[in-house]
Design a protein around this motif. Structure first.
Motif, short mmCIF file in Angstrom:
data_model
loop_
_atom_site.label_atom_id
_atom_site.label_comp_id
_atom_site.label_asym_id
_atom_site.label_seq_id
_atom_site.Cartn_x
_atom_site.Cartn_y
_atom_site.Cartn_z
N ALA A 132 0.84 -1.20 0.00
CA ALA A 132 0.00 0.00 0.00
C ALA A 132 0.87 1.25 0.00
CB ALA A 132 -0.92 -0.01 1.23
N THR A 133 2.03 1.17 0.63
CA THR A 133 2.96 2.31 0.63
C THR A 133 3.39 2.64 -0.79
OG1 THR A 133 3.77 1.83 2.85
CG2 THR A 133 5.20 3.13 1.42
N THR A 134 3.71 1.61 -1.57
CA THR A 134 4.09 1.82 -2.96
C THR A 134 2.95 2.46 -3.74
OG1 THR A 134 5.66 -0.01 -2.98
CG2 THR A 134 4.74 0.66 -5.11
N ALA A 135 1.73 1.96 -3.55
CA ALA A 135 0.57 2.51 -4.26
C ALA A 135 0.38 3.98 -3.91
CB ALA A 135 -0.68 1.71 -3.91
N ALA A 136 0.55 4.31 -2.62
CA ALA A 136 0.37 5.70 -2.19
C ALA A 136 1.40 6.61 -2.83
CB ALA A 136 0.47 5.78 -0.67
N TRP A 137 2.67 6.20 -2.83
CA TRP A 137 3.71 7.05 -3.40
C TRP A 137 3.64 7.10 -4.92
CZ3 TRP A 137 5.73 10.74 -0.87
CH2 TRP A 137 5.97 10.63 0.51
N GLY A 169 -2.26 12.81 1.25
CA GLY A 169 -1.11 12.79 2.15
C GLY A 169 -1.53 12.64 3.60
N LEU A 170 -2.59 13.34 3.98
CA LEU A 170 -3.07 13.24 5.36
C LEU A 170 -3.60 11.84 5.65
CD1 LEU A 170 -4.92 16.68 5.66
CD2 LEU A 170 -2.70 16.07 6.63
N LEU A 171 -4.38 11.29 4.72
CA LEU A 171 -4.93 9.95 4.93
C LEU A 171 -3.84 8.88 4.91
CD1 LEU A 171 -8.16 10.21 2.72
CD2 LEU A 171 -8.02 10.19 5.22
N ALA A 172 -2.82 9.07 4.05
CA ALA A 172 -1.72 8.11 4.02
C ALA A 172 -0.97 8.10 5.34
CB ALA A 172 -0.77 8.44 2.87
N ALA A 173 -0.83 9.29 5.96
CA ALA A 173 -0.17 9.37 7.26
C ALA A 173 -0.99 8.66 8.33
CB ALA A 173 0.05 10.83 7.64
N VAL A 174 -2.30 8.85 8.30
CA VAL A 174 -3.18 8.19 9.27
C VAL A 174 -3.14 6.68 9.10
CG1 VAL A 174 -5.58 7.88 9.98
CG2 VAL A 174 -4.71 10.18 9.53
N ALA A 175 -3.10 6.22 7.83
CA ALA A 175 -3.09 4.78 7.55
C ALA A 175 -1.72 4.15 7.78
CB ALA A 175 -3.54 4.54 6.11
N GLY A 176 -0.69 4.96 7.99
CA GLY A 176 0.64 4.42 8.20
C GLY A 176 1.35 4.04 6.93
N TRP A 177 0.91 4.60 5.79
CA TRP A 177 1.53 4.27 4.51
C TRP A 177 2.77 5.11 4.22
CZ3 TRP A 177 -3.80 4.48 1.67
CH2 TRP A 177 -4.55 3.36 2.05
N THR A 178 3.01 6.13 5.02
CA THR A 178 4.23 6.93 4.91
C THR A 178 4.94 6.90 6.26
OG1 THR A 178 3.20 9.02 5.57
CG2 THR A 178 3.11 8.45 3.23
N PRO A 182 0.61 11.26 11.81
CA PRO A 182 -0.54 12.13 11.53
C PRO A 182 -0.35 13.56 12.04
CG PRO A 182 -1.29 9.99 12.31
CD PRO A 182 0.20 10.01 12.48
N ASN A 183 0.23 13.72 13.24
CA ASN A 183 0.42 15.07 13.77
C ASN A 183 1.39 15.88 12.91
OD1 ASN A 183 -1.28 14.51 15.90
ND2 ASN A 183 0.36 14.03 17.34
N ASP A 184 2.50 15.25 12.52
CA ASP A 184 3.48 15.95 11.67
C ASP A 184 2.88 16.28 10.31
OD1 ASP A 184 5.38 15.89 13.64
OD2 ASP A 184 6.42 14.13 12.86
N ALA A 185 2.01 15.38 9.80
CA ALA A 185 1.39 15.63 8.50
C ALA A 185 0.43 16.82 8.56
CB ALA A 185 0.64 14.38 8.03
N VAL A 186 -0.37 16.88 9.62
CA VAL A 186 -1.32 17.99 9.77
C VAL A 186 -0.57 19.31 9.95
CG1 VAL A 186 -3.10 18.99 11.25
CG2 VAL A 186 -3.19 16.57 10.66
#
Length: 294
Positions: A132-137, A169-178, A182-186
């Motif tokens: 999923a990380t690959t798909a996100a990036w 990007g925000l959802l990927a951070a929440v899902a752990g794909w990056t 989540p706090n750093d992303a927001v």
């Protein structure tokens, strides 16, 4: 997926070529779709206000124009592109970069966008495997490539791409794909937007001119969401250095477009690609080296 990391990366690269072919359609058509939408809205507003007569006959409708309709055609002669003339990269090479009907030159951008998308997808799959990380990036790369070309052509950074990129990007951070929490992303998204917003208004109050567009704020916010607030300074520094060097080179070559401007979005995107491929620390070092500060 195949059991071989290299084979999986190669499959991702081939899929990237296909996505790159679609990105060429997006790059060409999305700005035209927006222009048509704005024309319709302005005309409707003027008609509602009584500034324009109601000239359209009942039942009249503009010809459908979107990412799927009409089929791709040669802009020179109108020749409809057949399926075997639309195979990513291979068709362009087989046709030697020319229309099969009128022999008009087909721009280099088409195969370059396809090749760049395939290479980026390959790099993502090689780094993170089939995940999923690959798909996100990969989605990140596709959006950033489209924004780069559209902004360079039109100075537009469409909300249709920047806002999904930000939320993605925000959802990927929440899902752990990056690797960004989540706090750093927001915080990154907010800091990215507000930092350029402050620069914009400071420049406008000081000079009376607009130094950038709101799309740049949204794009920088999206990069903050994907990489976290810690990456914002390296990205903006690299983008500014490369943008300044490019602008000076274009000015010396007398190749600046009307208005003497260079869109900033492609350089922000370049900073994003650099952060993805080499990391914020290395691009910070590169930017400082260019400035002679390292």
């Amino acid at each position: 997926m195949t059991g071989s990391p290299l084979a999986d990366a190669a499959l991702a690269g081939i899929f990237g070529l296909l996505v790159g072919s679609f990105l060429n359609v997006v790059i060409h058509r999305l700005p035209k779709m927006l222009e048509r939408q704005w024309t319709v809205e302005c005309t409707q507003y003027a008609q509602d206000a009584g500034l324009l007569p109601l000239t359209a006959a009942p039942g009249d409708a503009p010809q459908a124009f979107n990412l799927w309709t009409p089929r791709s055609r040669c802009p020179s002669c109108g020749h409809g592109v057949r399926w075997y003339e639309n195979i990513p990269l291979l068709s362009w090479l087989a046709l030697r970069g020319r229309c099969s009907a009128c022999k008009a030159f087909i721009g280099w951008r088409y195969p370059l966008v396809e090749l760049a998308t395939g290479a980026l997808f390959f790099a993502c799959a090689q780094r993170w495997g089939w995940s999923a990380t690959t798909a996100a990036w990969c989605a990140f790369c596709a959006a950033l490539l489209a924004l780069t070309a559209i902004d360079w052509d039109t100075t537009l950074l469409p909300d249709d791409i920047t806002l999904p990129l930000l939320w993605g990007g925000l959802l990927a951070a929440v899902a752990g794909w990056t690797s960004v929490g989540p706090n750093d992303a927001v915080i990154g998204a907010a800091a990215g937007y507000l930092s350029l917003w402050v620069v914009y208004w400071g420049f406008k109050l000081a000079t009376g001119k607009e130094g950038m567009g709101y799309g740049d704020f949204k794009l920088f916010a999206a990069l903050g969401a994907w990489f976290g607030w810690q990456a914002l300074v390296p990205i903006i520094l690299l983008a500014s250095v490369i943008g300044a060097v490019t602008g000076i080179a274009m000015k010396l070559a007398s190749s600046l477009r009307e208005g003497k401007y260079v869109p900033f979005g492609p350089f922000l995107a370049g900073g994003g690609f650099a952060a993805l491929l080499w990391g914020p620390q290395r691009i910070m070092q590169a930017a400082l080296a260019v400035l002679g500060l390292s």
